[in-house]
Design a protein around this motif. Sequence first.
Motif, mmCIF file in Angstrom:
data_model
loop_
_atom_site.group_PDB
_atom_site.id
_atom_site.type_symbol
_atom_site.label_atom_id
_atom_site.label_comp_id
_atom_site.label_asym_id
_atom_site.label_seq_id
_atom_site.Cartn_x
_atom_site.Cartn_y
_atom_site.Cartn_z
ATOM 1 N N VAL A 232 -3.966 -3.324 4.306
ATOM 2 C CA VAL A 232 -3.263 -4.184 3.192
ATOM 3 C C VAL A 232 -1.863 -4.406 3.322
ATOM 4 N N LEU A 233 -1.454 -5.818 3.390
ATOM 5 C CA LEU A 233 0.060 -5.999 3.569
ATOM 6 C C LEU A 233 0.604 -6.559 2.158
ATOM 7 N N SER A 234 1.725 -5.993 1.848
ATOM 8 C CA SER A 234 2.375 -6.552 0.460
ATOM 9 C C SER A 234 3.922 -6.224 0.739
ATOM 10 N N GLY A 235 4.634 -6.600 -0.484
ATOM 11 C CA GLY A 235 5.920 -6.759 -0.471
ATOM 12 C C GLY A 235 6.805 -5.563 -1.129
ATOM 13 N N GLY A 236 5.981 -4.621 -1.646
ATOM 14 C CA GLY A 236 6.599 -3.262 -1.936
ATOM 15 C C GLY A 236 7.083 -3.496 -3.520
ATOM 16 N N ALA A 237 7.163 -4.851 -3.978
ATOM 17 C CA ALA A 237 7.495 -4.902 -5.579
ATOM 18 C C ALA A 237 6.635 -4.273 -6.555
ATOM 19 N N ILE A 238 7.288 -4.120 -7.811
ATOM 20 C CA ILE A 238 6.405 -3.616 -8.924
ATOM 21 C C ILE A 238 5.352 -4.361 -9.267
ATOM 22 N N SER B 211 -11.377 -0.992 -1.268
ATOM 23 C CA SER B 211 -12.367 -1.491 -0.619
ATOM 24 C C SER B 211 -11.877 -2.141 0.788
ATOM 25 N N LEU B 212 -11.133 -2.660 0.952
ATOM 26 C CA LEU B 212 -10.489 -3.135 2.031
ATOM 27 C C LEU B 212 -10.184 -1.990 3.154
ATOM 28 N N PHE C 263 -16.295 -8.706 0.723
ATOM 29 C CA PHE C 263 -15.278 -9.230 1.276
ATOM 30 C C PHE C 263 -14.428 -8.260 2.263
ATOM 31 N N GLY C 264 -14.441 -6.831 2.012
ATOM 32 C CA GLY C 264 -13.742 -5.926 3.160
ATOM 33 C C GLY C 264 -14.742 -5.974 4.137
ATOM 34 N N GLU D 115 -0.722 1.040 -3.290
ATOM 35 C CA GLU D 115 -1.631 2.388 -3.717
ATOM 36 C C GLU D 115 -3.164 2.447 -3.667
ATOM 37 N N GLY D 116 -3.888 1.175 -3.669
ATOM 38 C CA GLY D 116 -5.352 1.363 -3.584
ATOM 39 C C GLY D 116 -5.699 1.474 -2.165
#
Length: 253
Positions: free
Chosen positions: A65-71, A57-58, A199-200, A79-80
Amino acid sequence: MDFITKLPSELDRLKKPVQKLYYKGNLELLNLPKVAIVGARKCTPYTKNLVISLASSLRKHGVCVLSGGAIGVDNYAHEGAFPLTIGIFGNGLDEIYPVQNAKMINQIYSNSLALSEYEPDFKAHSWSFLERNRIVVALSQAVVIAQADFKSGSMASARLALDMGIPLFVLPQRLEDSRGTNSLLAKNQANLIDDFDAFGAKFGSLYQEDDEILSFIKTNPSFDECYAKFGDKLYEYELESKIAIDGIYVRVV
C-alpha cells in the motif's frame, strides 16, 4: 540514506519526470503489486476504520500500500498495511513531517520503504505535496480515494490517475461526508469497493501465484519440510502475515 540507481519503470509515464529518488528501507517492496490509498486529513472515524481494514486486507494478499505519510487517511493506510507499505514524502527524508506521525514514519524508515525526490534536509512546501502525489499515483496499479472534498489534493490525485489510465476506486460514503468521491462515482470515473477481500485478491492473485514459497506451502503444509527448503524466510512471511505457523503445520493466510 541513499538514492535509487535505476528508477521504477512506472515513473516513465509522468509528464514531469523524476530526476532522483532518495530512499530509506526495503527496496524489494517496489517489486510487489502496489495500490495507493489516499484521502482527507480530517477523515471521519468511519473512514478511518474502513481504511485500516482495506489496507490490512491488501497486506494479507501480498499487496503493498502506497500513501503520502500525511495525517488522517494516509497514516491509517500505512498502519493497516504495515510492513507492506511505501511512504512517499514531500520533504527530505532527514526531516520527520508531519511530527504527529513520527512513530509511523520511523517504523516505515526501519521496516518498510520511504521515498522522496527531495534532498535530505528539504522542508515540505504546499507545492511539494502536489509533486509527491504524482509519484504515489504513477507507482500504483490502482488508486483508492477513501474520502475527499471537491477541492482537495486527493481529487488532484484522482485527476492524475484518470490522465494516466490508472483505475480509480472509492469507499462507500454518505453524501455530505465525501462529495469528491461521490462525484467520481456519479460520473462513472471510479468503481466502488464493497468487498475488501475480493479487492485484495484481485491485485494480489498474480503475486500469490508466482510466489514459490506460497505455492509450495499450499501442497506441503509440513513445517519441517517447508523450513528445510526455505529456512528463516518462513518467519519473514509470518511477520508479513502471508502465512501462519501452527505448530508442526504451516498454512497460507
